[in-house]
Structure formats: structure tokens, C-alpha cells
Design an enzyme around this catalytic site. Structure first.
Site, short mmCIF file in Angstrom:
data_model
loop_
_atom_site.label_atom_id
_atom_site.label_comp_id
_atom_site.label_asym_id
_atom_site.label_seq_id
_atom_site.Cartn_x
_atom_site.Cartn_y
_atom_site.Cartn_z
N LYS A 52 35.27 12.73 6.14
CA LYS A 52 34.48 13.97 6.24
C LYS A 52 32.98 13.64 6.09
O LYS A 52 32.14 14.19 6.81
CB LYS A 52 34.95 14.98 5.18
CG LYS A 52 36.31 15.55 5.54
CD LYS A 52 36.99 16.38 4.45
CE LYS A 52 38.40 16.75 4.91
NZ LYS A 52 39.17 17.55 3.96
N GLN A 96 38.65 18.74 -2.17
CA GLN A 96 39.80 18.08 -1.54
C GLN A 96 41.06 18.33 -2.37
O GLN A 96 41.06 18.14 -3.58
CB GLN A 96 39.50 16.57 -1.43
CG GLN A 96 40.51 15.80 -0.61
CD GLN A 96 40.54 16.20 0.87
OE1 GLN A 96 39.55 16.61 1.45
NE2 GLN A 96 41.71 16.09 1.47
N ASP A 119 36.84 25.52 4.50
CA ASP A 119 38.26 25.20 4.72
C ASP A 119 39.05 26.44 5.17
O ASP A 119 40.15 26.33 5.69
CB ASP A 119 38.90 24.73 3.40
CG ASP A 119 38.88 23.22 3.23
OD1 ASP A 119 39.04 22.51 4.23
OD2 ASP A 119 38.75 22.75 2.07
N1 GUN Z 1 44.10 18.32 1.64
C1 GUN Z 1 44.82 18.13 2.77
N2 GUN Z 1 44.22 18.74 3.82
C2 GUN Z 1 43.11 19.33 3.34
C3 GUN Z 1 42.08 20.11 3.94
O1 GUN Z 1 42.08 20.41 5.14
N3 GUN Z 1 41.10 20.52 3.10
C4 GUN Z 1 41.09 20.23 1.77
N4 GUN Z 1 40.09 20.71 1.02
N5 GUN Z 1 42.04 19.52 1.18
C5 GUN Z 1 43.05 19.07 1.97
#
Ligand code: GUN
Length: 284
Positions: A52, A96, A119
Site C-alpha cells: 500500500k 490493517q 477501506d
Molecule cells: N486485511 C485484509 N484485507 C484488508 C483490507 O482490504 N483492508 C484492511 N484494512 N485490512 C485488510
């Protein structure tokens, strides 16, 4: 002969468009910024967070990482979120997942300001998605839609079967497909006669989290198969939820793992952060 859906190509296309808009914003003195919080030492989460951050670099956005130890209390984490919510230079906030067990995932998700929830995990934003009243959609499901759009695949009237009912993928995927007039079935671990259902599907979205779960006998000739899974096989190699080697020849289109849905999740995250920034600056 099946066609491979190339998530790397599509994600580069999306991120390049984001970068052009970021460049234009920077000319006006606005720099979009994403705050990424990671709690603990989960190696998979570390890889996702690094990817990211790399995407932020690619698109010219600023990324700020908050790496917090496993022992972080819920209160400490929530106070970091409060600080970021109040910081006008931060446009998007993501924590995350998963967070350590002693921290409530729900409390974390709901603490992030809805307008910075890139998200699209909060109840408010998810509710808007289900009502079709949204401009930001959950990253992984929207990434799937962008892949389908890029390859000219129209889901209207198609029999779409999602395997997996998570809040992150299965449920929002259903919402987006339904909005595009697909006929949607969500299957899960308790579903009876799963292969009877999947073998009638025009489109299968596999989001179960089990390596090679979708086998050739579960797939109709000419189906479209989208694999959202990211698993490790016994040799530690990355693989999806679909038994790709045996399924591919039955498909019209299929996504690989890696290089399918994974890069798209991040590309949509960049789009969402850009959009959040534009809204917060009164540009749209
Ligand atoms: N954990 C697995 N996929 C995601 C996601 O798309 N966003 C976040 N914040 N955590 C995750």
C-alpha cells in the site's frame, strides 16, 4: 481457450490515472495523504502494508505509517485514530486487519471518521453501498468490478455465485453485483450441495481462504472465475482459492493468483484516497 484477466495491467492503468489527478492536485498545493496503521507483527499484514505504501509512492501520494507493537491497548490505538481524524492533512485512514485479539475490530472500524474510511468498512459507509448511494466502494469487491469492466464483462442478468460471506469481500461483492443487475447467490461453509450451485454459475467469485478449494468439477464450461483468495500452499508458494491449472481450460475468463485481484484492491484504495481528498478539499 481461456482469457487471462491481468490484474497487474488493469491496476497500473487505474493507478496511472490516479497519479495524473494527484499531480494536478499538487499543482494547486494539495497533497493527498493516506495514514496506514499496523498493529503487531503479522508477516502477511506487513507485506500488504508495504504494498500500500509503494502504491502511494507510485501515485505521488503521501503515506504515513503507524507501526504499533502487539501489546498496544485498544485505548492507545483509538487515540491514534482520533489524532488522525482531527488532522486535516490526512485524507484516508486504514488500520490493517486483523488486529490483535485483545482489540475490538469493530471499535477500530467505527472510530475512523466515515469520510476518511477509505477501506469502506464502517456501518455508515457499508449501509450507503447497499443503498446504491455511494462514491467509494470496498476495495477488493470494487477491484473485481473494475476488472470485469476493463474486459467488457457485463454481469447484468448473469448467474453470479460468491463463495465466502466475509464483511470485507463476500457481502460487499454481493451488493456491487446486485447493483449491476446480476442474480447473486452467496455460498459459505454451511452451504449444502455447493458444487451443484457453483456448476450453474456464469461467474464465480471465490473468497473462501482455502487453497485450491474450487475444483474443475465445480465450474461450468465457459464460466468466468475470479479468485480473491491469497493462500500459501505446502511449499510456501502463493496460491488462490481456485485450482487454477485444472479449472482454467473450462473458463472463458479467469484471474491468476498472484497478479489478479490483489493489485486491484490496492489500486481502488488509491482511487478512494484521492476521492476522499477531493471531497475534503471541496473539489467535488
Ligand atoms: N486485511 C485484509 N484485507 C484488508 C483490507 O482490504 N483492508 C484492511 N484494512 N485490512 C485488510
Amino acid at each position: 481457450m481461456y482469457k487471462l484477466i491481468d490484474g497487474k495491467e488493469v491496476s497500473n492503468h487505474v493507478k496511472t490515472k490516479v497519479r495524473e489527478e494527484v499531480d494536478a492536485l499538487k499543482e494547486k498545493g494539495i497533497e493527498p495523504a493516506l495514514a496506514v496503521i499496523i498493529v503487531g507483527n503479522d508477516p502477511a499484514s506487513r507485506v500488504y502494508v508495504n504494498n500500500k505504501k509503494k502504491a502511494c509512492e507510485f501515485t505521488g501520494m503521501r503515506s504515513v505509517e503507524y507501526a504499533m507493537p502487539e501489546e498496544t491497548t485498544e485505548e492507545e490505538l483509538l487515540s491514534v485514530i482520533d489524532k488522525l481524524n482531527a488532522d486535516d492533512s490526512i485524507n484516508g485512514i486504514l488500520c490493517q486487519l486483523p488486529v490483535p485479539k485483545h482489540i475490538s475490530e469493530k471499535a477500530v472500524i467505527e472510530r475512523i471518521s466515515a469520510k476518511k474510511d477509505v477501506d469502506v468498512f464502517s456501518a455508515e459507509n457499508v449501509g450507503k453501498m447497499w443503498q446504491g448511494d455511494y462514491d467509494m466502494a470496498s476495495c477488493t469487491p470494487m477491484g473485481v468490478i473494475e476488472l470485469l469492466d476493463y474486459y467488457g464483462i457485463d454481469v447484468c442478468g448473469k448467474n453470479c455465485v460468491i463463495i465466502g460471506r466475509s464483511n470485507i469481500v463476500g457481502k460487499p461483492m454481493a451488493s456491487l453485483l446486485l447493483e449491476r443487475s446480476a442474480t447473486v447467490t452467496i455460498c459459505h461453509s454451511r452451504t449444502k450441495n455447493l458444487s451443484e450451485i457453483t456448476s450453474k454459475a456464469d461467474l464465480i467469485v471465490a473468497a473462501v481462504g482455502r487453497a485450491k478449494f474450487v475444483t474443475a468439477d465445480m465450474v461450468k464450461e465457459g464460466a468466468i472465475v475470479v479468485d480473491v483468495g491469497i493462500n500459501r500452499n505446502d511449499d510456501g508458494k502463493l496460491c488462490g482459492d481456485v485450482d487454477f491449472e485444472n479449472v482454467k481450460d473450462k473458463c472463458e475468463f479467469i484471474t491468476p493468483v498472484p497478479g489478479g485481484c490483489g493489485p486491484m484492491t490496492i489500486a481502488v484504495l488509491m482511487k478512494n484516497t484521492l476521492l476522499a481528498c477531493k471531497k475534503q478539499n471541496g473539489i467535488i
